[in-house]
Design a protein around this motif. Structure first.
Motif, PDB file in Angstrom:
ATOM      1  N   PHE A   1       0.846  -1.186   0.000  1.00 50.28           N
ATOM      2  CA  PHE A   1       0.000   0.000   0.000  1.00 50.28           C
ATOM      3  C   PHE A   1       0.886   1.242   0.000  1.00 50.28           C
ATOM      4  N   ARG A   2       0.408   2.266  -0.665  1.00 52.33           N
ATOM      5  CA  ARG A   2       1.042   3.588  -0.590  1.00 52.33           C
ATOM      6  C   ARG A   2       0.051   4.532   0.060  1.00 52.33           C
ATOM      7  N   ILE A   3       0.545   5.209   1.069  1.00 55.81           N
ATOM      8  CA  ILE A   3      -0.254   6.178   1.802  1.00 55.81           C
ATOM      9  C   ILE A   3       0.269   7.552   1.437  1.00 55.81           C
ATOM     10  N   VAL A   4      -0.624   8.407   0.953  1.00 52.24           N
ATOM     11  CA  VAL A   4      -0.241   9.752   0.540  1.00 52.24           C
ATOM     12  C   VAL A   4      -0.982  10.746   1.431  1.00 52.24           C
ATOM     13  N   VAL A   5      -0.218  11.579   2.140  1.00 48.43           N
ATOM     14  CA  VAL A   5      -0.794  12.630   2.975  1.00 48.43           C
ATOM     15  C   VAL A   5      -0.735  13.922   2.176  1.00 48.43           C
ATOM     16  N   VAL A   6      -1.911  14.528   1.952  1.00 46.61           N
ATOM     17  CA  VAL A   6      -2.009  15.742   1.144  1.00 46.61           C
ATOM     18  C   VAL A   6      -2.630  16.845   1.992  1.00 46.61           C
ATOM     19  N   PRO A   7      -1.942  17.994   2.151  1.00 53.29           N
ATOM     20  CA  PRO A   7      -2.530  19.095   2.923  1.00 53.29           C
ATOM     21  C   PRO A   7      -3.879  19.519   2.348  1.00 53.29           C
ATOM     22  N   SER A   8      -4.857  19.740   3.219  1.00 52.01           N
ATOM     23  CA  SER A   8      -6.209  20.086   2.774  1.00 52.01           C
ATOM     24  C   SER A   8      -6.227  21.392   1.996  1.00 52.01           C
ATOM     25  N   ASP A   9      -5.367  22.360   2.361  1.00 54.43           N
ATOM     26  CA  ASP A   9      -5.310  23.618   1.618  1.00 54.43           C
ATOM     27  C   ASP A   9      -4.914  23.358   0.171  1.00 54.43           C
ATOM     28  N   TYR A  10      -4.029  22.398  -0.026  1.00 55.20           N
ATOM     29  CA  TYR A  10      -3.570  22.078  -1.373  1.00 55.20           C
ATOM     30  C   TYR A  10      -4.704  21.462  -2.192  1.00 55.20           C
ATOM     31  N   LEU A  11      -5.459  20.552  -1.584  1.00 55.63           N
ATOM     32  CA  LEU A  11      -6.573  19.931  -2.304  1.00 55.63           C
ATOM     33  C   LEU A  11      -7.643  20.965  -2.647  1.00 55.63           C
ATOM     34  N   ALA A  12      -7.907  21.882  -1.721  1.00 53.70           N
ATOM     35  CA  ALA A  12      -8.932  22.890  -1.973  1.00 53.70           C
ATOM     36  C   ALA A  12      -8.576  23.779  -3.153  1.00 53.70           C
ATOM     37  N   SER A  13      -7.289  24.065  -3.340  1.00 53.44           N
ATOM     38  CA  SER A  13      -6.882  24.938  -4.441  1.00 53.44           C
ATOM     39  C   SER A  13      -6.678  24.170  -5.747  1.00 53.44           C
ATOM     40  N   ASN A  14      -6.787  22.844  -5.708  1.00 54.95           N
ATOM     41  CA  ASN A  14      -6.630  22.006  -6.898  1.00 54.95           C
ATOM     42  C   ASN A  14      -7.814  21.048  -7.001  1.00 54.95           C
ATOM     43  N   ALA A  15      -9.016  21.615  -7.054  1.00 54.33           N
ATOM     44  CA  ALA A  15     -10.236  20.826  -7.008  1.00 54.33           C
ATOM     45  C   ALA A  15     -10.388  19.857  -8.178  1.00 54.33           C
ATOM     46  N   ASP A  16      -9.702  20.096  -9.281  1.00 51.05           N
ATOM     47  CA  ASP A  16      -9.821  19.220 -10.440  1.00 51.05           C
ATOM     48  C   ASP A  16      -8.902  18.008 -10.373  1.00 51.05           C
ATOM     49  N   LEU A  17      -8.120  17.882  -9.313  1.00 51.87           N
ATOM     50  CA  LEU A  17      -7.181  16.776  -9.190  1.00 51.87           C
ATOM     51  C   LEU A  17      -7.937  15.459  -9.063  1.00 51.87           C
ATOM     52  N   ASP A  18      -7.615  14.490  -9.917  1.00 51.52           N
ATOM     53  CA  ASP A  18      -8.232  13.166  -9.893  1.00 51.52           C
ATOM     54  C   ASP A  18      -7.492  12.308  -8.885  1.00 51.52           C
ATOM     55  N   ILE A  19      -8.003  12.259  -7.650  1.00 53.05           N
ATOM     56  CA  ILE A  19      -7.300  11.530  -6.592  1.00 53.05           C
ATOM     57  C   ILE A  19      -7.363  10.022  -6.799  1.00 53.05           C
ATOM     58  N   THR A  20      -8.228   9.532  -7.692  1.00 53.25           N
ATOM     59  CA  THR A  20      -8.270   8.094  -7.950  1.00 53.25           C
ATOM     60  C   THR A  20      -7.082   7.646  -8.785  1.00 53.25           C
ATOM     61  N   ASN A  21      -6.390   8.576  -9.401  1.00 54.21           N
ATOM     62  CA  ASN A  21      -5.235   8.263 -10.242  1.00 54.21           C
ATOM     63  C   ASN A  21      -3.961   8.556  -9.455  1.00 54.21           C
ATOM     64  N   TYR A  22      -3.337   7.509  -8.946  1.00 50.51           N
ATOM     65  CA  TYR A  22      -2.142   7.663  -8.119  1.00 50.51           C
ATOM     66  C   TYR A  22      -1.065   8.478  -8.834  1.00 50.51           C
ATOM     67  N   ASN A  23      -0.799   8.155 -10.093  1.00 48.82           N
ATOM     68  CA  ASN A  23       0.264   8.854 -10.833  1.00 48.82           C
ATOM     69  C   ASN A  23      -0.042  10.336 -10.987  1.00 48.82           C
ATOM     70  N   ALA A  24      -1.318  10.702 -11.167  1.00 55.43           N
ATOM     71  CA  ALA A  24      -1.691  12.113 -11.278  1.00 55.43           C
ATOM     72  C   ALA A  24      -1.448  12.844  -9.957  1.00 55.43           C
ATOM     73  N   VAL A  25      -1.763  12.193  -8.844  1.00 51.63           N
ATOM     74  CA  VAL A  25      -1.554  12.811  -7.534  1.00 51.63           C
ATOM     75  C   VAL A  25      -0.065  13.043  -7.289  1.00 51.63           C
ATOM     76  N   ILE A  26       0.747  12.014  -7.564  1.00 48.26           N
ATOM     77  CA  ILE A  26       2.187  12.130  -7.341  1.00 48.26           C
ATOM     78  C   ILE A  26       2.786  13.206  -8.247  1.00 48.26           C
ATOM     79  N   LYS A  27       2.321  13.268  -9.484  1.00 48.37           N
ATOM     80  CA  LYS A  27       2.822  14.292 -10.409  1.00 48.37           C
ATOM     81  C   LYS A  27       2.426  15.680  -9.926  1.00 48.37           C
ATOM     82  N   GLU A  28       1.176  15.838  -9.504  1.00 54.11           N
ATOM     83  CA  GLU A  28       0.688  17.140  -9.039  1.00 54.11           C
ATOM     84  C   GLU A  28       1.441  17.601  -7.795  1.00 54.11           C
ATOM     85  N   LEU A  29       1.794  16.662  -6.923  1.00 54.85           N
ATOM     86  CA  LEU A  29       2.534  17.006  -5.712  1.00 54.85           C
ATOM     87  C   LEU A  29       4.032  17.136  -5.963  1.00 54.85           C
ATOM     88  N   ASN A  30       4.431  16.865  -7.212  1.00 54.52           N
ATOM     89  CA  ASN A  30       5.838  16.948  -7.613  1.00 54.52           C
ATOM     90  C   ASN A  30       6.718  16.016  -6.771  1.00 54.52           C
TER      91      ASN A  30
END
Length: 183
Positions: free
Chosen positions: A144-173
């Protein structure tokens, strides 16, 4: 001639209004504090423990104390399950699926779910049939991979597809080298 005079007058006025005496102008308003740690990824390979009283499997994973979060009570914790699949050419591909994740059997259904606190994540396998003899393909050596994402970051990136692991990792750089392996 009037146009040239007007142009010279405007140019002189503009240059005269700029200061070249080396003085610094007034300081602007302070900006918002930056995020110290846009995300954190932890990878853990686990074997679940079976609990007959609840007919479920579970495992608790600690989130290290050094994870920098802005608001541990509100930050998002995402959990992805690893699965290697084979494509049409016989090549194996690593895939990550956001849980909850369901599997359907003749006996019924199981579901990987999780809950978390600021300091840990509990991953659970629930089902609607007797799970005591569930195949070890679902309970042992699961990654399992556990990704902790600050809520402020998610709020400012509402279009982020969190179901796509690679998209989340790319968005978080984040890079694979940023992933911490649990003990």
């Amino acid at each position: 001639m009037k146009k040239i005079f007007t142009l010279l007058f405007v140019s002189t006025f503009l240059f005269a209004s700029c200061s070249d005496d080396g003085e610094v102008g007034p300081q602007g308003p302070p900006g918002e504090d930056g995020l110290d740690g846009l995300g954190y990824t932890l990878e853990e390979q686990i074997t679940f423990d079976y609990y007959s009283d609840s007919n479920s499997y579970s495992r608790l994973i600690s989130i290290p104390d050094d994870v920098a979060t802005i608001n541990p009570e509100a930050d998002a914790v995402l959990v992805y399950r690893y699965r290697e699949i084979q494509d049409n050419d016989g090549n194996f591909i690593d895939t990550w699926s956001l849980i909850p994740q369901n599997f359907f059997f003749n006996e019924g259904t199981i579901q990987y779910v999780y809950n978390h606190t600021p300091s840990d994540v509990e991953i659970i396998i629930e089902g609607n049939f007797d799970l005591s003899n569930l195949s070890t393909d679902y309970t042992n050596n699961q990654i399992f991979r556990i990704v902790v994402v600050p809520s402020d970051y998610l709020a400012s990136n509402a279009d982020l597809d969190i179901t796509n692991y690679n998209a989340v990792i790319k968005e978080l750089n984040l890079k694979t080298s940023d992933i911490k392996m649990a003990n």
